[in-house]
Design a protein around this motif. Structure first.
Motif, PDB file in Angstrom:
ATOM      1  N   LEU A 435      50.651  32.473  23.950  1.00 13.31           N
ATOM      2  CA  LEU A 435      51.230  33.233  24.734  1.00 13.31           C
ATOM      3  C   LEU A 435      50.279  34.072  25.487  1.00 13.31           C
ATOM      4  O   LEU A 435      50.931  35.024  26.471  1.00 13.31           O
ATOM      5  CB  LEU A 435      52.474  33.895  24.268  1.00 13.31           C
ATOM      6  CG  LEU A 435      53.340  33.324  23.466  1.00 13.31           C
ATOM      7  CD1 LEU A 435      54.251  33.830  22.413  1.00 13.31           C
ATOM      8  CD2 LEU A 435      54.386  32.703  24.564  1.00 13.31           C
ATOM      9  N   GLY A 436      48.974  34.207  25.381  1.00 15.48           N
ATOM     10  CA  GLY A 436      48.251  35.215  26.042  1.00 15.48           C
ATOM     11  C   GLY A 436      47.907  36.452  25.417  1.00 15.48           C
ATOM     12  O   GLY A 436      47.266  37.185  26.040  1.00 15.48           O
ATOM     13  N   LEU A 437      48.248  36.818  24.129  1.00 18.80           N
ATOM     14  CA  LEU A 437      47.965  38.108  23.430  1.00 18.80           C
ATOM     15  C   LEU A 437      46.598  37.466  22.663  1.00 18.80           C
ATOM     16  O   LEU A 437      46.324  36.542  22.346  1.00 18.80           O
ATOM     17  CB  LEU A 437      48.984  38.369  22.495  1.00 18.80           C
ATOM     18  CG  LEU A 437      50.407  38.944  22.785  1.00 18.80           C
ATOM     19  CD1 LEU A 437      51.237  38.090  23.726  1.00 18.80           C
ATOM     20  CD2 LEU A 437      51.423  39.267  21.962  1.00 18.80           C
ATOM     21  N   THR A 438      45.871  38.866  22.376  1.00 16.34           N
ATOM     22  CA  THR A 438      44.602  38.964  21.725  1.00 16.34           C
ATOM     23  C   THR A 438      44.658  39.725  20.691  1.00 16.34           C
ATOM     24  O   THR A 438      45.171  40.756  20.725  1.00 16.34           O
ATOM     25  CB  THR A 438      43.488  39.352  22.690  1.00 16.34           C
ATOM     26  OG1 THR A 438      43.546  38.359  23.888  1.00 16.34           O
ATOM     27  CG2 THR A 438      42.235  39.219  22.078  1.00 16.34           C
ATOM     28  N   LYS A 439      44.162  39.237  19.455  1.00 23.85           N
ATOM     29  CA  LYS A 439      44.255  40.252  18.263  1.00 23.85           C
ATOM     30  C   LYS A 439      42.910  40.836  18.167  1.00 23.85           C
ATOM     31  O   LYS A 439      42.019  40.490  18.280  1.00 23.85           O
ATOM     32  CB  LYS A 439      44.401  39.244  16.905  1.00 23.85           C
ATOM     33  CG  LYS A 439      44.291  40.007  15.517  1.00 23.85           C
ATOM     34  CD  LYS A 439      44.881  39.265  14.530  1.00 23.85           C
ATOM     35  CE  LYS A 439      43.593  38.420  14.167  1.00 23.85           C
ATOM     36  NZ  LYS A 439      43.679  37.638  13.057  1.00 23.85           N
ATOM     37  N   THR A 440      43.215  42.261  17.984  1.00 22.74           N
ATOM     38  CA  THR A 440      41.923  43.059  18.054  1.00 22.74           C
ATOM     39  C   THR A 440      41.595  43.832  16.966  1.00 22.74           C
ATOM     40  O   THR A 440      40.462  44.073  16.635  1.00 22.74           O
ATOM     41  CB  THR A 440      42.201  44.031  19.113  1.00 22.74           C
ATOM     42  OG1 THR A 440      43.142  44.966  18.997  1.00 22.74           O
ATOM     43  CG2 THR A 440      42.179  43.502  20.592  1.00 22.74           C
ATOM     44  N   ALA A 441      42.628  43.826  15.785  1.00 22.81           N
ATOM     45  CA  ALA A 441      42.317  44.493  14.718  1.00 22.81           C
ATOM     46  C   ALA A 441      43.257  44.160  13.563  1.00 22.81           C
ATOM     47  O   ALA A 441      44.253  43.344  14.209  1.00 22.81           O
ATOM     48  CB  ALA A 441      42.250  45.951  14.770  1.00 22.81           C
TER      49      ALA A 441
END
Length: 801
Positions: A435-441
């Protein structure tokens, strides 16, 4: 919003999915499919034909008999009513058996006694474009006899209802992103246009000035010189026509294409018609602009406009101005791409009644980080299609606001809410990534996700859970019975009581009305007689219109408006009721909400028939009888109130010490304003007071076993003494044998001949009964005498013996 399937396929390959599968996919993902339209030619019996010759129809002036070459080697005779063709033209020919859009099947037949073996078609008849008043003239190079479906592409158009929170879906690219996540298919190009392809510079003060940065925090402008305004190429026209947009010229069409492609509205100005630089400001009081739709709305200081040094040239985010629009003579242009705050665009659009594709998207929220990308895409297309030279840098005023923030996903709560045992964390994370989200932490308990700038609806952890559920599909959620029987509470009892009242009135021939809770102050004055409506009503801070400015302090104004509408439609009998909430302003400035029941009665007591053509008209006693028959009402006491220019026979209704409400006749002058042919009677009751009287099981009494005895009594009273006082006297007597007292006659003499004008004579029937025996005459006489003595002592009454 209309979406073209062929347009979508430029972003991802959907050939493996049927139209029905795509419809189900969108529906189960929360995107409502309101309609699907197949365009283009599906039948192989619609072919390219060449007109060999034609003559006038022998029996019809407006018809021609044509000999047509359909590629079979034999000329085919066709009768045609069009006049826009000539010998040698190539046109669409529907052969017998061809099925045209709408399910119309072509057959051999006769027109005015001349055989016609098929039909030559217009563009509209075969689902291509609009009706131009004649046949569709095809390219002369097309081979005769070839099916048109092999030459002209067909399309499928989805009519989608996009919820207001999903502004990212208001474009073909946005919907392609969604379908990519739902199907797992890769996009053919970038997910968005946030990566700029041009350089920027701060706009100089004489170029762009932001005077209302709160309503327009980001504005870009680019000048293109030497363009050639002309009709758009065929591919661009086809794109716009596929979703119902009318091509205008190449510049305007490109801005519309970018709007529908990526969801960012643009506007093009004719540079030669601008006087000075761009100023983004609030409108002056009463300032006017000639809009592109031909209207000339008067603006308010709350409206945002795009202006030059002399005048407004566009209503920001809503519609451009006619005076500075691009025309066929435009050579130099200024391209606007900006971000406007949704609330301002929504307010202006609603107030002016101007709705456009741009305002539709701005008021739901555009992605400010694609403003530059939209300008870059439009410039690229303009240079390819219209030519010209563009400034090397983009002039920018302000900065794109950051509207999204990182969201922390509570992993344990997400799994608990979803309730899918076989859903693994990796699968859920993969869905968010698609869906275009990015896991950062984050770790096993919580993860932090960066939200793409176009997903303005993702602000909480539970929003991410909903996204996972949409993509996974609710069919993976196991069914479980977790509900338990709950005992009834006060809310249930209140609901049941209201339903009981509604059924009781419906069974007595009344119709339930449901009116708006918002009314005008004029209705309060006209219907309730309040000289200062603001003192009794609660006004809205932001009214929707001049007629919906106040929360109703009573149900009566709505019922009177309903009565007026029915009177003007010729309804002979009015029987209405409404239950609902009202809103009161208290003397101390506080407000209170109450649930009430209102009833309106007017017209004959029964419908006319052969037996009684004109039944008697209802009166206030009929309405009182309706009230007395309601659940929760026992003995009804009436206390007269002062009449007013609005009400006659105005009285307070009580049951014991409980105030039920009030009853009245509408003043005849006000009834005439409602076009009523009969008196109008109204009552308004407090539901809370009715509920107090309806608690507990119903009680029944045995029929009397012993006969009753009646005595009549006539006495004189002052003419101004209300009957309620006499009724209260008899009701308050403690005589065990007196079971009821009924008034049956009233006499007054206005001439003063038989009775002084300030006196009246009334006659009552008193009924006596004992519960355990048959009364004897001495017992009744003694009780009757005590009552008469008490009557003369309690009231200024003179008994006529």
């Amino acid at each position: 919003m209309q979406v073209s399937l062929s347009w979508l396929t430029t972003h991802l390959d959907l050939s493996a999915y049927s139209t029905a599968q795509l419809s189900d996919l969108l529906t189960f993902a929360g995107i409502e499919v309101e309609g699907i339209q197949e365009t283009g030619i599906a039948s192989d019996k619609v072919v390219v034909a060449q007109i060999d010759s034609f003559v006038q129809h022998p029996n019809a002036d407006k018809l021609s008999v044509c000999q047509v070459d359909d590629g079979s080697g034999t000329l085919r005779q066709i009768v045609c009513g069009a006049k826009n063709f000539k010998q040698g033209d190539k046109v669409p020919l529907a052969l017998p058996g061809a099925v045209l859009p709408g399910g119309f099947t072509i057959k051999e037949g006769k027109l005015r006694d001349v055989i016609s073996n098929g039909m030559m078609c217009s563009g509209k008849e075969i689902g291509l474009g609009e009706d131009t008043g004649g046949l569709l003239i095809l390219d002369p190079s097309l081979p005769t006899g070839q099916p048109l479906k092999d030459i002209l592409a067909s399309d499928t158009v989805f009519d989608l209802e996009i919820t207001p929170n999903r502004s990212d879906l208001l474009s073909h690219l946005g919907l392609a992103r969604e379908l990519s996540a739902l199907t797992g298919l890769p996009l053919k190009g970038p997910r968005d246009h946030t990566a700029p392809t041009s350089t920027t510079r701060p706009a100089q003060e004489n170029e762009v000035t932001l005077q209302a940065a709160d309503a327009c925090p980001y504005y870009t402008a680019r000048i293109i010189k030497g363009i050639k305004v002309a009709p758009s190429p065929a591919w661009l026209k086809a794109r716009l026509e596929s979703i119902g947009l009318r091509p205008i010229n190449n510049i305007v069409d490109i801005t519309n294409y970018v709007l529908m492609e990526m969801g960012q509205p643009l506007h093009a100005f004719d540079l030669s018609k601008l006087q000075g630089g761009i100023v983004v400001r609030r409108a002056a009081e009463g300032e006017k602009i000639l809009a592109l739709d031909g209207t000339q709305p008067a603006l308010l200081p709350e409206d945002l406009v795009i202006a030059d040094s002399q005048r407004p040239i566009a209503i920001a985010g809503v519609m451009g101005g006619e005076e500075t629009g691009v025309t066929d003579s435009t050579v130099n242009m200024l391209l606007e791409s900006a971000y406007f705050t949704p609330s301002g665009v929504r307010r202006t659009s609603r107030r002016l009644g101007i709705h456009s594709d741009s305002s539709y998207r701005f008021e739901r929220g555009c992605d400010p980080h694609q403003v530059q990308g939209a300008s870059d895409l439009a410039v690229k297309l303009i240079l390819e299609i219209a030519g010209g030279q563009v400034e090397e840098t983009l002039a920018v005023a302000g900065a794109a606001p950051a509207l999204v923030k990182d969201v922390t996903l509570d992993e344990a709560r997400a799994h608990r809410l979803l309730g899918i045992p076989d859903l693994q964390t990796d699968e859920a994370h993969a869905i968010l990534t698609k869906l275009g989200l990015t896991k950062t932490a984050g770790g096993s308990a919580q993860t932090v996700w960066t939200i793409p700038s176009y997903r303005l609806d993702l602000v909480r952890s539970v929003d991410l859970v909903e996204e996972i559920a949409r993509v996974v599909g609710l069919d993976r959620v196991p069914s479980r019975f977790t509900a338990v029987m709950a005992s009834g509470d006060s809310t249930d009892r209140q609901y049941d009581h209201v339903m009981q009242l509604r059924h009781a009135l419906a069974h007595r021939g009344f119709n339930e009305a449901q009116t708006l809770r918002l009314i005008s102050t004029a209705q309060i004055s006209d219907s309730l007689g309040h000289p200062t409506p603001a003192a009794v009503s609660v006004a809205l801070k932001n009214p929707l219109s001049e007629d919906l400015t106040t929360l109703r302090p009573s149900l009566i104004p709505g019922l009177l408006a309903t009565a007026a509408l029915n009177n003007r439609q010729g309804a002979p009998r009015l029987r209405f009721f409404e239950s609902g909430r009202i809103f009161l302003r208290l003397p101390n400035g506080q407000t209170r909400e109450e649930d009430r029941l209102a009833i309106l009665l007017s017209g004959p007591v029964a419908p006319g028939s052969w037996h009684t053509r004109e039944p008697k008209a209802s009166d206030i006693f009929d309405l009182r009888g309706i009230v007395e028959a309601l659940p929760g009402v026992t003995s009804l006491d009436i206390k007269p109130l002062a009449d007013s220019p609005t009400f006659l026979l105005h009285s307070e209704l009580k049951v014991g010490n409980r105030v039920l409400g009030w009853i009245a006749q509408l003043h005849p002058s006000r009834a005439r304003q409602l076009d009523s042919r009969h008196p109008v009677y109204i009552v308004e009751l407090l539901l809370s007071a009715l509920r107090q009287g309806s608690t507990g099981p119903a009680r029944f009494e045995d029929l009397p076993r012993f006969p009753s005895v009646t005595r009549d009594v006539a006495f004189e009273l002052p003419a101004d003494l209300p009957n309620t006082k006499v009724n209260a006297f008899f009701t308050g007597l403690k005589e065990p044998l007196l079971i009821k007292a009924d008034l049956f006659d009233v006499f007054a003499d206005p001439t003063g001949t038989k009775l002084p004008t300030d006196r009246k004579s009334v006659a009552w029937t008193l009924t006596y009964r004992a519960p355990d025996k048959t009364l004897e005459t001495p017992e009744v006489d003694a009780t009757h005498a005590r009552i008469l003595a008490a009557l003369e002592k309690a009231l200024p009454a003179t008994i006529r013996r």
